[in-house]
Scaffold this active site. Structure first.
Site, PDB file in Angstrom:
ATOM      1  N   CYS A   2       5.109 -27.084  65.833  1.00  0.00           N
ATOM      2  CA  CYS A   2       5.067 -27.506  67.227  1.00  0.00           C
ATOM      3  C   CYS A   2       4.259 -28.797  67.314  1.00  0.00           C
ATOM      4  CB  CYS A   2       4.444 -26.484  68.176  1.00  0.00           C
ATOM      5  SG  CYS A   2       5.365 -24.962  68.303  1.00  0.00           S
ATOM      6  N   ARG A  27       7.488 -31.688  63.200  1.00  0.00           N
ATOM      7  CA  ARG A  27       6.677 -30.478  63.301  1.00  0.00           C
ATOM      8  C   ARG A  27       7.472 -29.282  63.823  1.00  0.00           C
ATOM      9  NH1 ARG A  27       1.288 -31.686  63.045  1.00  0.00           N
ATOM     10  NH2 ARG A  27       0.775 -29.730  64.060  1.00  0.00           N
ATOM     11  N   TRP A  73       8.557 -25.262  67.359  1.00  0.00           N
ATOM     12  CA  TRP A  73       9.005 -24.461  66.212  1.00  0.00           C
ATOM     13  C   TRP A  73       8.722 -23.028  66.645  1.00  0.00           C
ATOM     14  CZ3 TRP A  73       7.026 -20.925  62.665  1.00  0.00           C
ATOM     15  CH2 TRP A  73       7.818 -20.710  61.529  1.00  0.00           C
ATOM     16  N   ASN A  99       0.422 -25.364  70.839  1.00  0.00           N
ATOM     17  CA  ASN A  99       0.772 -25.262  69.416  1.00  0.00           C
ATOM     18  C   ASN A  99      -0.153 -24.204  68.833  1.00  0.00           C
ATOM     19  OD1 ASN A  99       1.254 -25.704  66.678  1.00  0.00           O
ATOM     20  ND2 ASN A  99      -0.057 -27.495  66.584  1.00  0.00           N
ATOM     21  N   GLY A 100       0.417 -23.128  68.291  1.00  0.00           N
ATOM     22  CA  GLY A 100      -0.424 -22.056  67.734  1.00  0.00           C
ATOM     23  C   GLY A 100       0.137 -20.701  68.115  1.00  0.00           C
ATOM     24  N   GLU A 486       9.998 -26.998  41.872  1.00  0.00           N
ATOM     25  CA  GLU A 486      10.051 -28.013  42.931  1.00  0.00           C
ATOM     26  C   GLU A 486      11.493 -28.505  43.144  1.00  0.00           C
ATOM     27  OE1 GLU A 486       8.247 -28.892  45.248  1.00  0.00           O
ATOM     28  OE2 GLU A 486       8.849 -30.898  45.805  1.00  0.00           O
ATOM     29  N   LYS A 490      13.518 -28.161  46.652  1.00  0.00           N
ATOM     30  CA  LYS A 490      14.117 -29.309  47.364  1.00  0.00           C
ATOM     31  C   LYS A 490      15.560 -29.008  47.749  1.00  0.00           C
ATOM     32  CE  LYS A 490      11.383 -30.954  48.308  1.00  0.00           C
ATOM     33  NZ  LYS A 490      10.002 -30.804  48.128  1.00  0.00           N
ATOM     34  N   GLU A 493      15.746 -26.339  50.525  1.00  0.00           N
ATOM     35  CA  GLU A 493      15.245 -26.820  51.812  1.00  0.00           C
ATOM     36  C   GLU A 493      16.275 -27.646  52.567  1.00  0.00           C
ATOM     37  OE1 GLU A 493      10.537 -27.812  51.719  1.00  0.00           O
ATOM     38  OE2 GLU A 493      11.749 -28.930  50.310  1.00  0.00           O
ATOM     39  N   HIS A 509      15.213 -12.921  30.889  1.00  0.00           N
ATOM     40  CA  HIS A 509      14.779 -11.667  31.492  1.00  0.00           C
ATOM     41  C   HIS A 509      15.388 -11.461  32.878  1.00  0.00           C
ATOM     42  CE1 HIS A 509      12.055 -11.218  28.159  1.00  0.00           C
ATOM     43  NE2 HIS A 509      11.664 -12.462  28.352  1.00  0.00           N
ATOM     44  N   LYS A 608       7.434 -29.407  59.040  1.00  0.00           N
ATOM     45  CA  LYS A 608       6.671 -30.103  58.003  1.00  0.00           C
ATOM     46  C   LYS A 608       5.237 -29.608  57.931  1.00  0.00           C
ATOM     47  CE  LYS A 608       6.023 -34.221  55.575  1.00  0.00           C
ATOM     48  NZ  LYS A 608       6.526 -33.572  54.362  1.00  0.00           N
TER      49      LYS A 608
HETATM   50  C1  G6P Z   1       5.800 -26.900  54.699  1.00  0.00           C
HETATM   51  C2  G6P Z   1       6.540 -28.162  54.321  1.00  0.00           C
HETATM   52  C3  G6P Z   1       6.481 -28.363  52.813  1.00  0.00           C
HETATM   53  C4  G6P Z   1       5.033 -28.389  52.345  1.00  0.00           C
HETATM   54  C5  G6P Z   1       4.270 -27.142  52.793  1.00  0.00           C
HETATM   55  C6  G6P Z   1       2.778 -27.311  52.577  1.00  0.00           C
HETATM   56  O1  G6P Z   1       6.475 -25.800  54.216  1.00  0.00           O
HETATM   57  O2  G6P Z   1       7.884 -28.088  54.752  1.00  0.00           O
HETATM   58  O3  G6P Z   1       7.093 -29.587  52.481  1.00  0.00           O
HETATM   59  O4  G6P Z   1       4.996 -28.475  50.954  1.00  0.00           O
HETATM   60  O5  G6P Z   1       4.459 -26.928  54.195  1.00  0.00           O
HETATM   61  O6  G6P Z   1       2.319 -28.360  53.394  1.00  0.00           O
HETATM   62  P1  G6P Z   1       1.051 -29.207  53.131  1.00  0.00           P
HETATM   63  O7  G6P Z   1       1.000 -30.170  54.261  1.00  0.00           O
HETATM   64  O8  G6P Z   1      -0.107 -28.246  53.143  1.00  0.00           O
HETATM   65  O9  G6P Z   1       1.190 -29.864  51.816  1.00  0.00           O
END
Ligand code: G6P
Length: 613
Positions: A2, A27, A73, A99-100, A486, A490, A493, A509, A608
């Site tokens: 948010c 956000r 969000w 936000n929260g 990672e 990606k 996501e 396994h 994000k």
């Molecule tokens: C969210 C974002 C990710 C990020 C994670 C941790 O899930 O979409 O891209 O890696 O938060 O965020 P930070 O700001 O703590 O690295």
């Protein structure tokens, strides 16, 4: 998670709020809305992105003395029009954005219902507006609006970044913070508030970061900051260090694309001034005062979430290899709810791009309470984690807007590598020649990333071939196992393809059962000391007709010969290789997502900055 924005002043309030929401949209983008005070509340809000809000408002004239905006969000209640913020009190006089999460909202709601209040939404936020109004009205003029807000906030359990307007106080904006970020932008004859600096930067560079338990009453010429117990505070004014261009797409189609391709530049910024080639030393100014304690530490605990956690895993390999320290890597969300044994001999490294992730913040607070030294690796300067850690190192990657993290990961790993080399030098656990080699190698990274981009057409072709694959497997060993995680993250996501990252040997396994001629298997084979083992794993995949896409070095002829597709990575020391090997995986997921018509910068359901637990 948010985004909230607010403005008080004489300029085009509607445009300032909407543009601010566009900047904060990373956000959350389930719904968006604004409320302006102009004798009454003028509210436009609804499901969908800020673009939909802009279209809905169109040329409608919206003016006001003060206004607030929100991009959501969803946590409590479906992402529909009714649940969109701003939320209003029963009389329609008070509006707020939040936000929260309010944890005791069910109880508060029941109490307010008993007092005759009717609720219209499924959100936890609506109760705040109703509670403030209940307190304000029942006091019948004996408390100020600010006091009513303070009394309400004391009854609320949970987290909030709040911006509140009241048509009876048309020249004032009230904000409060607990657990969700909030800052004030100080202009001339106008003031701004926002969840982060991106909506503020084009108007003013002067900002004040609120801490938990603080609130502000803001007019267009002034502000007064207090605790929610009304103790006056004098806060430092900070100067923002980034500029407007850095938060714009700069000719790219997507922020993620821009952020991938600017990695040579962000790595150069991250390394600048920190590698002393004359003396072959590393300088990390933020760690100088705590270095003795780090060197004597019995254990290092690295924590974070998502991509930052993956960087932390690379850090584990790096620190063990170079510093010989005991290292543990923890998901912040698990760590904080276990009963971890932490004491003053431990050093915690909290990694967070945003510096706001709720779980990471809570984990570091817990470790701090138990006496550990707490370090931060953050990208956002002045963020909560950066402020709450004892010491730390900034990534200096510049603002990262695309929801899928890219340049934050590579700079986080670069910072971890610099920290590990520096600490190893202090502890004398690294041969001077090897340290010199690593420092020289770090310096070459921006150019080597640029070389990888020269193969981007080839990665596009691979993406074309596998755009509609339903599953992907990513395999790596040693330093490149976290890169496999990672790469898979990606792809999930932004393209919504199911993908799993695995340590290559673990494939036997379980995941091996999934392999057939339909399964693309991305192998990251750029770690010399595990190369032969990796070749065996590739053979195992081929024996089941899996489709091998390898990320490897030109000299690795055997891997190339076994691969259906490959992407060449310049040579580099094993321990630094994740900074390079992740680049083609970022590109692969980007191109696949574009081919599939996915919304790369705002993938569904994600945000994000995850400021709720
Ligand atoms: C969210 C974002 C990710 C990020 C994670 C941790 O899930 O979409 O891209 O890696 O938060 O965020 P930070 O700001 O703590 O690295």
């Amino acid at each position: 998670m948010c985004g909230i924005v607010g403005y008080i002043g004489d300029n085009d309030i509607k445009e300032i709020l909407i543009k601010g929401l566009e900047r904060l949209e990373y956000r959350g983008y389930d719904s968006a809305g604004i409320a302006l005070v102009n004798g009454r509340l003028d509210i436009e809000k609804g499901r969908g992105k800020v673009g939909a809000l802009r279209a809905r408002i169109g040329a409608k004239i919206m003016a006001g003395s003060v206004g607030i905006g929100h991009t959501r969000w969803a946590t409590h209640g479906l992402p529909n029009d009714i649940n969109s913020h701003p939320h209003v009190s029963q009389s329609g006089k008070i509006a707020l954005v939040h936000n929260g999460i309010i944890e005791n909202y069910v109880l508060l709601k029941q109490e307010l219902e008993k007092k005759g209040r009717t609720f219209y939404t499924e959100t936890d936020t609506e109760i705040i507006a109703q509670l403030i109004e209940e307190i304000y009205e029942s006091a019948k003029g004996s408390v100020s609006f600010k006091s009513a807000v303070q009394i309400a906030l004391k009854q609320i359990e949970g987290t909030y970044g709040l911006a509140i307007v009241n048509i009876e106080e048309p020249n004032q904006l009230i904000v409060a913070k607990k657990g969700s970020p909030l800052l004030l932008g100080i202009g001339v004859g106008e003031m701004f508030i926002a969840s982060d600096a991106s909506p503020i930067i084009e108007h003013t560079k002067k900002v004040i970061y609120l801490n938990d338990g603080e609130m502000a009453v803001i007019t267009k010429h002034d502000y007064s900051i207090t605790t929610i117990d009304d103790v006056s505070l004098t806060k430092e004014i900070h100067e923002l260090t980034f500029n407007l261009e850095e938060i714009q797409k700069g000719g790219f189609d997507h922020f993620m694309q821009k952020e991938i391709f600017e990695q040579p530049h962000s790595l150069a910024n991250c390394l600048r001034g920190r590698l002393d080639s004359k003396n072959q030393q590393i300088h990390l100014g933020g760690l100088v005062d705590v270095m003795d304690r780090i060197v004597k530490a019995k254990r290092l605990i690295i924590t974070g979430c998502g991509t930052s956690w993956h960087a932390g895993l690379v850090g584990e390999y790096l620190f063990e290899h170079l510093t010989k320290m005991r290292v543990e890597v923890e998901y912040a969300s698990e760590f904080r709810y276990r009963e971890p044994v932490i004491d003053s001999d431990d050093v915690i490294i909290a990694i967070s791009q945003s510096g706001e992730t709720a779980d990471t913040l809570a984990a570091l607070r817990m470790a701090k309470e138990r006496g550990a030294l707490v370090l931060g690796i953050c990208n956002v300067v002045g963020s909560t984690i950066a402020r709450e850690t004892d010491a730390g190192v900034y990534n200096h990657a510049g603002p990262e807007i695309g929801v899928a993290s890219t340049k934050a990961f590579t700079t986080q790993v670069a910072v971890l590598a610099m920290m590990a080399i520096l600490i190893a030098q202090k502890k004398k656990t690294i041969e001077p020649d090897y340290a010199t080699r690593l420092i020289k190698s770090l310096r070459t990274i921006p150019d080597k990333i640029q070389q990888i981009f020269e193969n981007s057409e080839q990665i596009k072709e691979i993406a074309q071939m596998f755009t509609y694959a339903p599953n992907f497997l990513y395999l790596g060993r040693s330093y490149n196992f976290p890169v496999a995680l990672e790469g898979a993250l990606k792809l999930k996501e932004i393209s919504y393809i199911h993908a799993e990252g695995y340590p290559a040997a673990e494939m036997k396994h379980g995941p091996i059962a999934l392999i057939d001629q339909m399964m693309p298997v991305v192998v990251i084979a750029h770690t010399k000391h595990t190369n032969q083992k990796m070749i065996s794993n590739i053979e195992e995949v081929r024996a089941r007709r899996g489709r091998i896409i390898s990320i490897t070095g030109e000299e690795n002829k055997e891997v190339i010969a076994l691969s259906e597709f490959y992407c060449i990575i310049p040579p580099i020391e094993d321990c630094l290789s994740p900074i390079l090997t992740v680049i083609p995986l970022q590109l692969l997921s980007y191109y696949i997502a574009v081919n599939r018509g996915c919304d790369v910068d705002q993938p569904r359901n994600l945000a994000k900055s995850v400021t709720v637990e």
